[in-house]
Design a protein around this motif. Structure first.
Motif, PDB file in Angstrom:
ATOM      1  N   TRP A 124       0.730  -1.377  -0.126  1.00  0.00           N
ATOM      2  CA  TRP A 124      -0.078  -0.168   0.503  1.00  0.00           C
ATOM      3  C   TRP A 124       1.012   1.018   0.089  1.00  0.00           C
ATOM      4  N   THR A 127       1.285   3.657  -3.652  1.00  0.00           N
ATOM      5  CA  THR A 127       0.211   4.505  -3.726  1.00  0.00           C
ATOM      6  C   THR A 127      -0.568   5.763  -2.205  1.00  0.00           C
ATOM      7  N   GLU A 130       2.464   9.179  -1.870  1.00  0.00           N
ATOM      8  CA  GLU A 130       2.267   9.700  -2.845  1.00  0.00           C
ATOM      9  C   GLU A 130       1.070  10.628  -3.106  1.00  0.00           C
ATOM     10  N   GLN A 131      -0.014  10.212  -2.531  1.00  0.00           N
ATOM     11  CA  GLN A 131      -0.793  10.936  -2.395  1.00  0.00           C
ATOM     12  C   GLN A 131      -0.916  11.884  -1.206  1.00  0.00           C
TER      13      GLN A 131
END
Length: 142
Positions: A124, A127, A130-131
């Motif tokens: 996980w 993703t 980066e968010q």
């Protein structure tokens, strides 16, 4: 930062969702309860975050004030390495951990968890990180 480590996690005052309580670069201790994997294990953990010029790290252990019949002991470290192999703008995340489970657990469940669940512990990360990085950059630009 938590200062009541001798009491159960459930004695803590909950924070509202998305509350910003951590400060980047400041050592802190926090506690969390979460549900682990499809086995739905309720885990309570203590996290000790330490900043370091060569890479921040967070040591985690089971919360001794909260009992767990399946997971007898857990300890480990999350470590971030900035610019691995000279790649500017990249961060490598390391997870090292040791788990001790109840001897009454069937071997096939322990083997499954070691083979399947442990590698999934970090899938996980790209993703989500980066968010959060995008949100952090937007926050800092305000």
């Amino acid at each position: 930062t938590n200062t009541h480590l001798k009491q159960s996690y459930f004695a803590e005052t909950p924070l509202p969702p998305r509350a910003i309580t951590r400060r980047y670069g400041k050592a802190s201790i926090s506690r969390a309860v979460f549900v682990l994997s499809k086995f739905r294990l309720n885990i309570a953990a203590v996290h000790k975050y330490s900043p370091h010029p060569d890479g921040h790290y967070m040591v985690f252990t089971l919360d001794r004030a909260t009992k767990n019949a399946v997971l007898q002991d857990a300890k480990g470290i999350w470590y971030t390495q900035s610019n691995p192999n000279g790649k500017d703008g990249y961060t490598r995340v390391w997870l090292l951990c040791e788990l001790k489970v109840s001897p009454v657990l069937p071997t096939f469940i322990v083997d499954y968890a070691a083979r399947k669940a442990m590698p999934r512990a970090t899938t996980w990360l790209p993703t989500v990180v980066e968010q959060y990085m995008q949100k952090w950059k937007q926050f800092m630009d305000v």
